[in-house]
Design a protein around this motif. Structure first.
Motif, PDB file in Angstrom:
ATOM      1  N   GLY A  17       0.822  -1.203   0.000  1.00  0.00           N
ATOM      2  CA  GLY A  17       0.000   0.000   0.000  1.00  0.00           C
ATOM      3  C   GLY A  17       0.856   1.254   0.000  1.00  0.00           C
ATOM      4  N   LYS A  18       0.332   2.319  -0.542  1.00  0.00           N
ATOM      5  CA  LYS A  18       1.047   3.595  -0.595  1.00  0.00           C
ATOM      6  C   LYS A  18       0.196   4.688   0.047  1.00  0.00           C
ATOM      7  CE  LYS A  18       4.742   2.338  -2.939  1.00  0.00           C
ATOM      8  NZ  LYS A  18       6.096   2.398  -2.316  1.00  0.00           N
ATOM      9  N   GLY A  19       0.823   5.516   0.845  1.00  0.00           N
ATOM     10  CA  GLY A  19       0.122   6.654   1.398  1.00  0.00           C
ATOM     11  C   GLY A  19      -0.365   7.560   0.282  1.00  0.00           C
ATOM     12  N   LYS A  20      -1.564   8.126   0.425  1.00  0.00           N
ATOM     13  CA  LYS A  20      -2.114   8.955  -0.644  1.00  0.00           C
ATOM     14  C   LYS A  20      -1.418  10.302  -0.742  1.00  0.00           C
ATOM     15  CE  LYS A  20      -6.518   6.845  -1.424  1.00  0.00           C
ATOM     16  NZ  LYS A  20      -7.945   7.044  -1.727  1.00  0.00           N
ATOM     17  N   ASP A  21      -0.731  10.690   0.317  1.00  0.00           N
ATOM     18  CA  ASP A  21       0.022  11.945   0.305  1.00  0.00           C
ATOM     19  C   ASP A  21       1.379  11.714   0.942  1.00  0.00           C
ATOM     20  OD1 ASP A  21      -2.118  14.079  -0.491  1.00  0.00           O
ATOM     21  OD2 ASP A  21      -3.085  12.895   1.078  1.00  0.00           O
ATOM     22  N   LEU A  22       2.362  12.485   0.501  1.00  0.00           N
ATOM     23  CA  LEU A  22       3.632  12.504   1.207  1.00  0.00           C
ATOM     24  C   LEU A  22       3.403  13.069   2.603  1.00  0.00           C
ATOM     25  CD1 LEU A  22       6.009  13.971  -1.558  1.00  0.00           C
ATOM     26  CD2 LEU A  22       5.565  11.558  -1.036  1.00  0.00           C
ATOM     27  N   VAL A  23       4.257  12.706   3.535  1.00  0.00           N
ATOM     28  CA  VAL A  23       4.238  13.378   4.834  1.00  0.00           C
ATOM     29  C   VAL A  23       4.406  14.870   4.565  1.00  0.00           C
ATOM     30  CG1 VAL A  23       5.396  13.597   7.063  1.00  0.00           C
ATOM     31  CG2 VAL A  23       5.187  11.347   5.969  1.00  0.00           C
ATOM     32  N   ASN A  24       3.506  15.693   5.112  1.00  0.00           N
ATOM     33  CA  ASN A  24       3.516  17.104   4.714  1.00  0.00           C
ATOM     34  C   ASN A  24       3.170  18.019   5.883  1.00  0.00           C
ATOM     35  OD1 ASN A  24       0.433  17.858   4.474  1.00  0.00           O
ATOM     36  ND2 ASN A  24       0.669  15.793   3.586  1.00  0.00           N
ATOM     37  N   GLU A  25       3.628  19.262   5.773  1.00  0.00           N
ATOM     38  CA  GLU A  25       3.464  20.242   6.842  1.00  0.00           C
ATOM     39  C   GLU A  25       2.010  20.626   7.106  1.00  0.00           C
ATOM     40  OE1 GLU A  25       6.013  23.508   6.008  1.00  0.00           O
ATOM     41  OE2 GLU A  25       7.863  22.315   6.140  1.00  0.00           O
ATOM     42  N   PRO A  26       1.152  20.813   6.064  1.00  0.00           N
ATOM     43  CA  PRO A  26      -0.238  21.180   6.365  1.00  0.00           C
ATOM     44  C   PRO A  26      -0.955  20.158   7.236  1.00  0.00           C
ATOM     45  CG  PRO A  26       0.250  21.663   4.074  1.00  0.00           C
ATOM     46  CD  PRO A  26       1.420  20.894   4.599  1.00  0.00           C
ATOM     47  N   MET A  27      -0.796  18.856   6.929  1.00  0.00           N
ATOM     48  CA  MET A  27      -1.463  17.842   7.746  1.00  0.00           C
ATOM     49  C   MET A  27      -0.904  17.825   9.158  1.00  0.00           C
ATOM     50  SD  MET A  27      -2.072  14.670   5.056  1.00  0.00           S
ATOM     51  CE  MET A  27      -2.792  13.606   6.313  1.00  0.00           C
ATOM     52  N   ILE A  28       0.407  18.033   9.289  1.00  0.00           N
ATOM     53  CA  ILE A  28       1.013  18.101  10.624  1.00  0.00           C
ATOM     54  C   ILE A  28       0.432  19.280  11.391  1.00  0.00           C
ATOM     55  CG2 ILE A  28       3.172  18.547  11.865  1.00  0.00           C
ATOM     56  CD1 ILE A  28       4.610  16.999   9.619  1.00  0.00           C
ATOM     57  N   ARG A  29       0.295  20.421  10.711  1.00  0.00           N
ATOM     58  CA  ARG A  29      -0.244  21.602  11.380  1.00  0.00           C
ATOM     59  C   ARG A  29      -1.681  21.370  11.833  1.00  0.00           C
ATOM     60  NH1 ARG A  29      -0.103  24.740   7.497  1.00  0.00           N
ATOM     61  NH2 ARG A  29      -2.321  24.950   6.996  1.00  0.00           N
ATOM     62  N   HIS A  30      -2.512  20.777  10.954  1.00  0.00           N
ATOM     63  CA  HIS A  30      -3.905  20.509  11.324  1.00  0.00           C
ATOM     64  C   HIS A  30      -3.972  19.570  12.527  1.00  0.00           C
ATOM     65  CE1 HIS A  30      -5.200  22.742   7.961  1.00  0.00           C
ATOM     66  NE2 HIS A  30      -5.030  21.824   7.034  1.00  0.00           N
TER      67      HIS A  30
END
Length: 311
Positions: A17-30
């Motif tokens: 399986g592959k994550g649908k998004d790279l690890v990213n700053e916006p999701m971390i911020r949310h």
């Protein structure tokens, strides 16, 4: 039945399986905003993702993942046929081997690790199913997530005998929050304030979550607030409660948030952003009843004429 279920142990639920998004700053911020986590490790050029976000990077959303196999669905179908038509998440365990950083591409494999023997619980009888997800970046294992659910046949609800109305459970009072409940009993909503950095905090804690300072005093909340978020409780019907009712996360004018009931309007008229005002309600017996603990609780009433419309 047990042998058929056990046959699924070790079967893959998802492969490559592959994550649908790279690890990213916006999701971390949310995530950090939702958790009210101000740790500086999660911001700046050397930021890492909060370790507890491990599962978030593997979630497939409504459309799922291309690597998903049919084993998990087959297992659920088999349990449904056995009458275990309800499901509840029970717990999860996570192991972290290295931090995830913005830009990491997450891959994962999930296996059905175990299916328990039939168990009897207060919810009903059924089976605990545990899956293990190994999370990788560039082929290297970075963490493991175990997720456990109970797939069960609901127990028949016993009819409550006629008699006096059940009393509400009392809040748990300890040395860290006793001052808060003493204030509530006097109809004062007290907020802790760090005397080192001035940060307000709720719920009450033994130390400041901003600077770590152990010393504090209190300020009294004005009572003004807004509905920041809410849920409507329908089930299960606990004694002394009359579902459905709205439970809100209230953002006070002072900036901290508190969980409490939203009153004054029907549960289906509660909306995010509604202005509310603090009031205190006494439940059951007065102070000093045999069950012990506070009988006064803070609740929040929607201001007159401000209830939400349909939508």
């Amino acid at each position: 039945m047990g042998a058929r279920l056990k046959a699924y142990e070790g079967q893959a639920a998802s492969v490559a399986g592959k994550g649908k998004d790279l690890v990213n700053e916006p999701m971390i911020r949310h995530w950090c905003e939702a958790m009210d986590d101000t740790d500086p490790a999660y911001t700046g050029p050397d930021a890492i993702a909060p370790p507890t976000m491990l599962q978030a990077w593997t979630m497939g959303g409504l459309s799922g993942h291309s690597g998903r196999t049919g084993a998990y669905d087959e297992l659920f179908d088999l349990l449904d046929e056995a009458g275990c038509t309800s499901v509840v998440a029970t717990d999860c365990e996570q192991e972290y081997l290295r931090p995830l950083r913005p830009g990491d591409e997450v891959g994962f494999d999930t296996v059905i690790e175990s299916v328990s023997d039939r168990k009897t619980t207060k919810l009903g009888t059924g089976y605990f199913v545990t899956t293990r997800t190994d999370v990788r970046v560039g082929g290297d294992l970075v963490g493991t997530h175990r997720f456990r659910i109970l797939k069960y046949a609901p127990a028949r609800q016993k009819k409550e005998p006629e008699g006096p109305r059940a009393r509400r459970p009392r809040p748990v009072v300890n040395r860290d929050n006793a001052g808060f409940w003493e204030g509530v009993e006097r109809h004062h909503l007290l907020i802790q304030r760090c005397t080192d950095c001035g940060t307000l905090r709720h719920p009450w804690l033994p130390g400041c979550n901003a600077c770590g300072g152990p010393d504090w005093d209190t300020v009294e909340a004005s009572g003004e607030g807004t509905v920041y978020s809410y849920v409507v409780m329908h089930h299960p019907p606990f004694p002394a409660f009359d579902p459905p009712y709205a439970v809100g996360l209230i953002e006070l004018a002072e900036g901290v948030r508190i969980v409490s009931n939203v009153v004054g309007v029907p549960y289906d008229k509660v909306r995010i952003g509604l202005p509310v005002r603090l009031e205190f309600r006494r439940y059951d017996e007065p102070e000093g009843d045999a069950e012990g603990g506070p009988s006064v609780l803070p609740v929040f009433r929607v201001l007159e004429g401000r209830a939400g419309g349909e939508g």
